[in-house]
Design a protein around this motif. Structure first.
Motif, PDB file in Angstrom:
ATOM      1  N   GLN A   1      -5.224  -3.633  -7.414  1.00  0.00           N
ATOM      2  CA  GLN A   1      -6.265  -3.270  -6.615  1.00  0.00           C
ATOM      3  C   GLN A   1      -5.996  -1.777  -6.207  1.00  0.00           C
ATOM      4  N   LEU A   2      -4.793  -1.762  -5.506  1.00  0.00           N
ATOM      5  CA  LEU A   2      -4.363  -0.543  -4.971  1.00  0.00           C
ATOM      6  C   LEU A   2      -4.074   0.555  -5.818  1.00  0.00           C
ATOM      7  N   THR A   3      -3.705   0.403  -6.977  1.00  0.00           N
ATOM      8  CA  THR A   3      -3.434   1.569  -8.031  1.00  0.00           C
ATOM      9  C   THR A   3      -4.565   1.856  -8.903  1.00  0.00           C
ATOM     10  N   ASP A   4      -5.607   0.897  -8.949  1.00  0.00           N
ATOM     11  CA  ASP A   4      -6.925   0.952  -9.586  1.00  0.00           C
ATOM     12  C   ASP A   4      -6.827   1.614 -11.078  1.00  0.00           C
ATOM     13  N   GLY A   5      -5.641   1.106 -11.632  1.00  0.00           N
ATOM     14  CA  GLY A   5      -5.582   1.199 -13.243  1.00  0.00           C
ATOM     15  C   GLY A   5      -4.983   2.771 -13.279  1.00  0.00           C
ATOM     16  N   LYS A   6      -4.404   3.261 -12.486  1.00  0.00           N
ATOM     17  CA  LYS A   6      -3.959   4.688 -12.224  1.00  0.00           C
ATOM     18  C   LYS A   6      -2.384   4.711 -12.981  1.00  0.00           C
ATOM     19  N   ILE A   7      -1.835   3.539 -12.793  1.00  0.00           N
ATOM     20  CA  ILE A   7      -0.368   3.511 -13.337  1.00  0.00           C
ATOM     21  C   ILE A   7      -0.191   1.971 -13.877  1.00  0.00           C
ATOM     22  N   PRO A   8       0.514   1.907 -14.935  1.00  0.00           N
ATOM     23  CA  PRO A   8       0.892   0.623 -15.539  1.00  0.00           C
ATOM     24  C   PRO A   8       1.674  -0.367 -14.573  1.00  0.00           C
ATOM     25  N   LEU A   9       1.308  -1.575 -14.782  1.00  0.00           N
ATOM     26  CA  LEU A   9       1.802  -2.594 -14.137  1.00  0.00           C
ATOM     27  C   LEU A   9       2.391  -3.668 -15.037  1.00  0.00           C
ATOM     28  N   VAL A  10       3.662  -4.108 -14.761  1.00  0.00           N
ATOM     29  CA  VAL A  10       4.374  -5.206 -15.624  1.00  0.00           C
ATOM     30  C   VAL A  10       4.410  -6.383 -14.642  1.00  0.00           C
TER      31      VAL A  10
ATOM     32  N   ALA B   1       0.902  -1.299   0.117  1.00  0.00           N
ATOM     33  CA  ALA B   1       0.162  -0.061  -0.026  1.00  0.00           C
ATOM     34  C   ALA B   1       0.946   1.182   0.006  1.00  0.00           C
ATOM     35  N   ASP B   2       1.818   1.161   0.746  1.00  0.00           N
ATOM     36  CA  ASP B   2       2.993   2.338   0.817  1.00  0.00           C
ATOM     37  C   ASP B   2       3.580   2.459  -0.537  1.00  0.00           C
ATOM     38  N   VAL B   3       3.943   1.452  -1.134  1.00  0.00           N
ATOM     39  CA  VAL B   3       4.770   1.822  -2.477  1.00  0.00           C
ATOM     40  C   VAL B   3       3.708   2.292  -3.593  1.00  0.00           C
ATOM     41  N   ALA B   4       2.498   1.484  -3.643  1.00  0.00           N
ATOM     42  CA  ALA B   4       1.610   2.236  -4.491  1.00  0.00           C
ATOM     43  C   ALA B   4       1.237   3.664  -4.264  1.00  0.00           C
ATOM     44  N   GLU B   5       1.116   4.186  -3.021  1.00  0.00           N
ATOM     45  CA  GLU B   5       0.843   5.549  -2.618  1.00  0.00           C
ATOM     46  C   GLU B   5       2.070   6.339  -3.267  1.00  0.00           C
TER      47      GLU B   5
END
Length: 168
Positions: free
Chosen positions: A92-101, A37-41
């Protein structure tokens, strides 16, 4: 706080470049939920281009190999489930706001597709490439095309995150 400071410095340096390059953050699969959660934020606030989930693991849980007591980063097949769960949680944490690899244990089209359906917009293969060679890329691409068509998706982006909850 340390990650925020690191990324702030990297992004400041990036901004000074004549041609700014994308910055990705690659994380370990060994992070706990609060850490994720911290990393995502922090990643969202920093404005990086994406998160690569995940790097190698230090865990040897479940290994039966004669090498199970070796130290260092473990990659490949034993990492698949753990890294996919971390990927789904980040999705889930980023809700599509940042691409994930999605990375970790991908050697088949089905595994690449599982990463996409867990939330990855792209996948990275490494260990399987060592064993199977460059032809692996074509096999994965053709297999992904077939899986997308089977499920009625016109593109990879249409499949991103469609099975995320199964990994949470």
């Amino acid at each position: 706080a340390a990650l925020a400071a690191l990324l702030a410095g990297v992004m400041e340096t990036r901004a000074a470049l004549e041609t700014p390059i994308p910055v990705f953050l690659k994380i370990a699969p060994d992070l706990h939920d609060d850490d994720l959660a911290d990393v995502a934020e922090v990643a969202l606030a920093a404005g990086i281009a994406g998160i690569i989930a995940t790097n190698t693991t230090l865990s040897r849980n479940g290994l039966k190999s004669q090498h199970k007591n070796e130290t260092g980063g473990l990659s490949g097949a034993p990492l698949f489930e753990k890294s996919t769960r971390v990927l789904a949680r980040l999705s889930q944490l980023t809700d599509g706001k940042i691409p994930l690899v999605g990375v970790g244990g991908i050697s088949t089209p089905e595994q690449a597709y599982a990463k996409i359906r867990a939330g990855a917009s792209a996948v990275q293969v490494y260990t399987a490439m060592v064993y199977e060679g460059i032809s692996l890329a074509a096999r994965l691409a053709h297999g992904l095309d077939a899986l997308l068509a089977r499920d009625g998706h016109a593109s990879v982006s249409a499949a991103v995150g469609t099975d995320r909850d199964a990994w949470l």
